[in-house]
Every structure is written in C-alpha cells, then in structure tokens.
Design a protein around this motif. Sequence first.
Motif, PDB file in Angstrom:
ATOM      1  N   GLU A   1      -3.285  26.611   2.845  1.00 49.57           N
ATOM      2  CA  GLU A   1      -3.100  26.016   1.683  1.00 49.57           C
ATOM      3  C   GLU A   1      -2.968  24.471   1.751  1.00 49.57           C
ATOM      4  O   GLU A   1      -2.248  24.100   2.821  1.00 49.57           O
ATOM      5  CB  GLU A   1      -1.734  26.489   0.891  1.00 49.57           C
ATOM      6  CG  GLU A   1      -1.597  25.675  -0.219  1.00 49.57           C
ATOM      7  CD  GLU A   1      -0.321  26.054  -0.909  1.00 49.57           C
ATOM      8  OE1 GLU A   1       0.592  26.764  -0.160  1.00 49.57           O
ATOM      9  OE2 GLU A   1       0.061  25.780  -2.301  1.00 49.57           O
ATOM     10  N   GLY A   2      -3.689  23.572   1.226  1.00 52.85           N
ATOM     11  CA  GLY A   2      -3.589  22.225   1.298  1.00 52.85           C
ATOM     12  C   GLY A   2      -2.205  21.788   0.433  1.00 52.85           C
ATOM     13  O   GLY A   2      -2.057  22.054  -0.609  1.00 52.85           O
ATOM     14  N   VAL A   3      -1.375  21.200   1.348  1.00 52.62           N
ATOM     15  CA  VAL A   3       0.042  20.745   0.514  1.00 52.62           C
ATOM     16  C   VAL A   3      -0.228  19.339  -0.020  1.00 52.62           C
ATOM     17  O   VAL A   3       0.323  18.976  -1.171  1.00 52.62           O
ATOM     18  CB  VAL A   3       0.947  20.687   1.573  1.00 52.62           C
ATOM     19  CG1 VAL A   3       2.300  20.254   1.061  1.00 52.62           C
ATOM     20  CG2 VAL A   3       1.043  22.235   2.061  1.00 52.62           C
ATOM     21  N   SER A   4      -0.837  18.395   0.715  1.00 53.67           N
ATOM     22  CA  SER A   4      -0.771  16.856   0.316  1.00 53.67           C
ATOM     23  C   SER A   4      -1.736  15.980   1.215  1.00 53.67           C
ATOM     24  O   SER A   4      -2.071  16.602   2.284  1.00 53.67           O
ATOM     25  CB  SER A   4       0.646  16.412   0.353  1.00 53.67           C
ATOM     26  OG  SER A   4       0.778  15.076  -0.238  1.00 53.67           O
ATOM     27  N   CYS A   5      -1.951  15.155   0.569  1.00 50.52           N
ATOM     28  CA  CYS A   5      -3.038  14.311   1.467  1.00 50.52           C
ATOM     29  C   CYS A   5      -2.581  12.990   1.257  1.00 50.52           C
ATOM     30  O   CYS A   5      -2.588  12.481   0.097  1.00 50.52           O
ATOM     31  CB  CYS A   5      -4.442  14.359   0.986  1.00 50.52           C
ATOM     32  SG  CYS A   5      -5.652  13.753   2.394  1.00 50.52           S
ATOM     33  N   ILE A   6      -2.845  11.977   2.012  1.00 49.76           N
ATOM     34  CA  ILE A   6      -2.622  10.404   1.941  1.00 49.76           C
ATOM     35  C   ILE A   6      -3.768   9.677   2.316  1.00 49.76           C
ATOM     36  O   ILE A   6      -4.452   9.849   3.217  1.00 49.76           O
ATOM     37  CB  ILE A   6      -1.378   9.989   2.599  1.00 49.76           C
ATOM     38  CG1 ILE A   6      -1.083   8.525   1.973  1.00 49.76           C
ATOM     39  CG2 ILE A   6      -1.227  10.242   4.019  1.00 49.76           C
ATOM     40  CD1 ILE A   6       0.589   8.447   2.372  1.00 49.76           C
ATOM     41  N   SER A   7      -4.104   8.533   1.608  1.00 53.11           N
ATOM     42  CA  SER A   7      -5.316   7.870   2.053  1.00 53.11           C
ATOM     43  C   SER A   7      -4.841   6.931   3.184  1.00 53.11           C
ATOM     44  O   SER A   7      -3.838   6.834   3.688  1.00 53.11           O
ATOM     45  CB  SER A   7      -5.907   6.799   0.762  1.00 53.11           C
ATOM     46  OG  SER A   7      -4.700   6.005   0.527  1.00 53.11           O
ATOM     47  N   ILE A   8      -6.211   6.261   3.429  1.00 57.03           N
ATOM     48  CA  ILE A   8      -6.109   5.274   5.040  1.00 57.03           C
ATOM     49  C   ILE A   8      -4.899   4.380   4.483  1.00 57.03           C
ATOM     50  O   ILE A   8      -4.147   3.934   5.682  1.00 57.03           O
ATOM     51  CB  ILE A   8      -7.261   4.900   5.123  1.00 57.03           C
ATOM     52  CG1 ILE A   8      -8.186   5.890   5.650  1.00 57.03           C
ATOM     53  CG2 ILE A   8      -7.172   3.789   6.209  1.00 57.03           C
ATOM     54  CD1 ILE A   8      -9.748   5.360   5.847  1.00 57.03           C
ATOM     55  N   SER A   9      -4.924   3.799   3.540  1.00 51.26           N
ATOM     56  CA  SER A   9      -4.092   2.573   3.179  1.00 51.26           C
ATOM     57  C   SER A   9      -2.573   2.936   2.695  1.00 51.26           C
ATOM     58  O   SER A   9      -1.727   2.322   2.748  1.00 51.26           O
ATOM     59  CB  SER A   9      -4.530   1.686   1.868  1.00 51.26           C
ATOM     60  OG  SER A   9      -4.525   2.379   0.726  1.00 51.26           O
ATOM     61  N   GLY A  10      -2.690   4.417   2.228  1.00 56.64           N
ATOM     62  CA  GLY A  10      -1.271   4.973   1.688  1.00 56.64           C
ATOM     63  C   GLY A  10      -1.137   4.868   0.377  1.00 56.64           C
ATOM     64  O   GLY A  10      -0.104   5.139  -0.290  1.00 56.64           O
ATOM     65  N   GLY A  11      -2.213   4.322  -0.269  1.00 62.08           N
ATOM     66  CA  GLY A  11      -2.092   3.828  -1.734  1.00 62.08           C
ATOM     67  C   GLY A  11      -2.467   4.860  -2.785  1.00 62.08           C
ATOM     68  O   GLY A  11      -2.166   4.908  -4.045  1.00 62.08           O
ATOM     69  N   SER A  12      -3.253   5.926  -2.029  1.00 61.00           N
ATOM     70  CA  SER A  12      -3.496   7.089  -2.842  1.00 61.00           C
ATOM     71  C   SER A  12      -3.094   8.477  -2.206  1.00 61.00           C
ATOM     72  O   SER A  12      -3.124   8.785  -1.067  1.00 61.00           O
ATOM     73  CB  SER A  12      -4.721   7.339  -3.254  1.00 61.00           C
ATOM     74  OG  SER A  12      -5.322   8.364  -3.873  1.00 61.00           O
ATOM     75  N   THR A  13      -2.313   9.350  -3.101  1.00 63.11           N
ATOM     76  CA  THR A  13      -1.939  10.610  -2.569  1.00 63.11           C
ATOM     77  C   THR A  13      -2.333  11.728  -3.503  1.00 63.11           C
ATOM     78  O   THR A  13      -2.483  11.504  -4.684  1.00 63.11           O
ATOM     79  CB  THR A  13      -0.340  10.725  -2.568  1.00 63.11           C
ATOM     80  OG1 THR A  13       0.163  10.193  -3.755  1.00 63.11           O
ATOM     81  CG2 THR A  13       0.238   9.416  -1.641  1.00 63.11           C
ATOM     82  N   LYS A  14      -2.337  12.684  -3.028  1.00 62.82           N
ATOM     83  CA  LYS A  14      -2.842  14.019  -3.657  1.00 62.82           C
ATOM     84  C   LYS A  14      -1.455  15.137  -3.260  1.00 62.82           C
ATOM     85  O   LYS A  14      -1.018  15.207  -2.100  1.00 62.82           O
ATOM     86  CB  LYS A  14      -4.071  14.563  -3.408  1.00 62.82           C
ATOM     87  CG  LYS A  14      -5.379  13.950  -3.646  1.00 62.82           C
ATOM     88  CD  LYS A  14      -6.591  14.640  -3.161  1.00 62.82           C
ATOM     89  CE  LYS A  14      -7.792  13.768  -3.373  1.00 62.82           C
ATOM     90  NZ  LYS A  14      -8.132  13.622  -4.960  1.00 62.82           N
ATOM     91  N   TYR A  15      -1.144  16.093  -4.219  1.00 63.92           N
ATOM     92  CA  TYR A  15      -0.206  16.952  -4.130  1.00 63.92           C
ATOM     93  C   TYR A  15      -0.842  18.456  -4.690  1.00 63.92           C
ATOM     94  O   TYR A  15      -1.205  18.423  -5.668  1.00 63.92           O
ATOM     95  CB  TYR A  15       1.203  16.708  -4.638  1.00 63.92           C
ATOM     96  CG  TYR A  15       1.884  15.453  -4.075  1.00 63.92           C
ATOM     97  CD1 TYR A  15       1.728  14.037  -4.620  1.00 63.92           C
ATOM     98  CD2 TYR A  15       2.453  15.618  -2.815  1.00 63.92           C
ATOM     99  CE1 TYR A  15       2.247  13.133  -4.046  1.00 63.92           C
ATOM    100  CE2 TYR A  15       3.123  14.449  -2.344  1.00 63.92           C
ATOM    101  CZ  TYR A  15       2.923  13.352  -2.784  1.00 63.92           C
ATOM    102  OH  TYR A  15       3.597  12.351  -2.093  1.00 63.92           O
ATOM    103  N   ALA A  16      -0.289  19.418  -4.034  1.00 62.83           N
ATOM    104  CA  ALA A  16      -0.521  20.702  -4.719  1.00 62.83           C
ATOM    105  C   ALA A  16       0.434  20.857  -5.794  1.00 62.83           C
ATOM    106  O   ALA A  16       1.459  20.466  -5.327  1.00 62.83           O
ATOM    107  CB  ALA A  16      -0.429  21.827  -3.492  1.00 62.83           C
ATOM    108  N   ASP A  17      -0.165  21.633  -6.814  1.00 66.46           N
ATOM    109  CA  ASP A  17       0.950  21.785  -7.788  1.00 66.46           C
ATOM    110  C   ASP A  17       2.236  22.547  -7.444  1.00 66.46           C
ATOM    111  O   ASP A  17       3.339  22.175  -7.968  1.00 66.46           O
ATOM    112  CB  ASP A  17       0.074  22.748  -8.951  1.00 66.46           C
ATOM    113  CG  ASP A  17      -0.938  22.030  -9.493  1.00 66.46           C
ATOM    114  OD1 ASP A  17      -1.662  22.796 -10.264  1.00 66.46           O
ATOM    115  OD2 ASP A  17      -0.885  20.865  -9.793  1.00 66.46           O
ATOM    116  N   SER A  18       1.980  23.311  -6.434  1.00 68.44           N
ATOM    117  CA  SER A  18       3.269  24.250  -5.872  1.00 68.44           C
ATOM    118  C   SER A  18       4.232  23.209  -5.524  1.00 68.44           C
ATOM    119  O   SER A  18       5.486  23.490  -5.234  1.00 68.44           O
ATOM    120  CB  SER A  18       2.954  25.070  -5.068  1.00 68.44           C
ATOM    121  OG  SER A  18       2.197  24.625  -3.954  1.00 68.44           O
TER     122      SER A  18
END
Length: 125
Positions: free
Chosen positions: A46-63
């Motif tokens: 499961e993908g939990v979270s991800c952060i861009s190179i600059s740190g300015g963009s993030t993603k999170y799993a709904d869970s």
Amino acid sequence: QLTLVESGGGLVRPGGSLRLSCVASESRFDRFAIAWLRQIPGKEREGVSCISISGGSTKYADSVKGRFIISRDNAKKTVYLQMDSLEPEDTAIYFCAAESDYCSSLSSGVLYNFYGQGTQVTVSS
C-alpha cells in the motif's frame, strides 16, 4: 545506486505516535520524489504517502489522511513520516522508495527506482 535506510519503527499503543526517518546515501537524493509504502505479509503493498522533490507537494492515502504527515530535509538527505493517532490497522513493515522527478501515484503498481529495507511498526495494546 541510491541507498535508503529507514528507522523509527517500533511497538506503540493505539492512539500513540511514531516518527519514521528515511535517510539517503548520497546527495542526488534531491532529484527524487520519496514515497512511504507499507506491507503486511500476504497482502498487497500500500502506498501511504509521497513527497515531491521540493517538498511542496504531497499525497496521502485516504486511510492515513489527517493522521500522518510527510516532510523532507534535502540538506540532511532525509524524509520523515510523522504518524499520529496510530491504529492497529497501521501495523505493517514501512519502507521508503525513490521515484524519479515526481510522485506519480500511490497505487500498488508503481515501480520505484530504489527501495529501502523497511522498518516494522506494530500498534497493539
């Protein structure tokens, strides 16, 4: 070869917190987006979270939205995952992974360029 080493896992009670760290071996770490993934043996990754190179963009799993926060310090070649309000369902091996350029998706089918070995997180009373 980019080596990633995770730390910070452990045993915590429900409702508790942990902060995971992912440290890279070299400075080109700052050319990669970094994701945190988790896996329970016998289940799909499961993908939990991800952060861009600059740190300015993030993603999170709904869970984990509202409970986990991802951040990075490129000078320290480190990405963090602050995990609060932990639940037994969060129990898994957590590992970080590097993806060229940007976070494409948190789907289980994403192929990353480099992976860490993982750290165990156990949430139990």
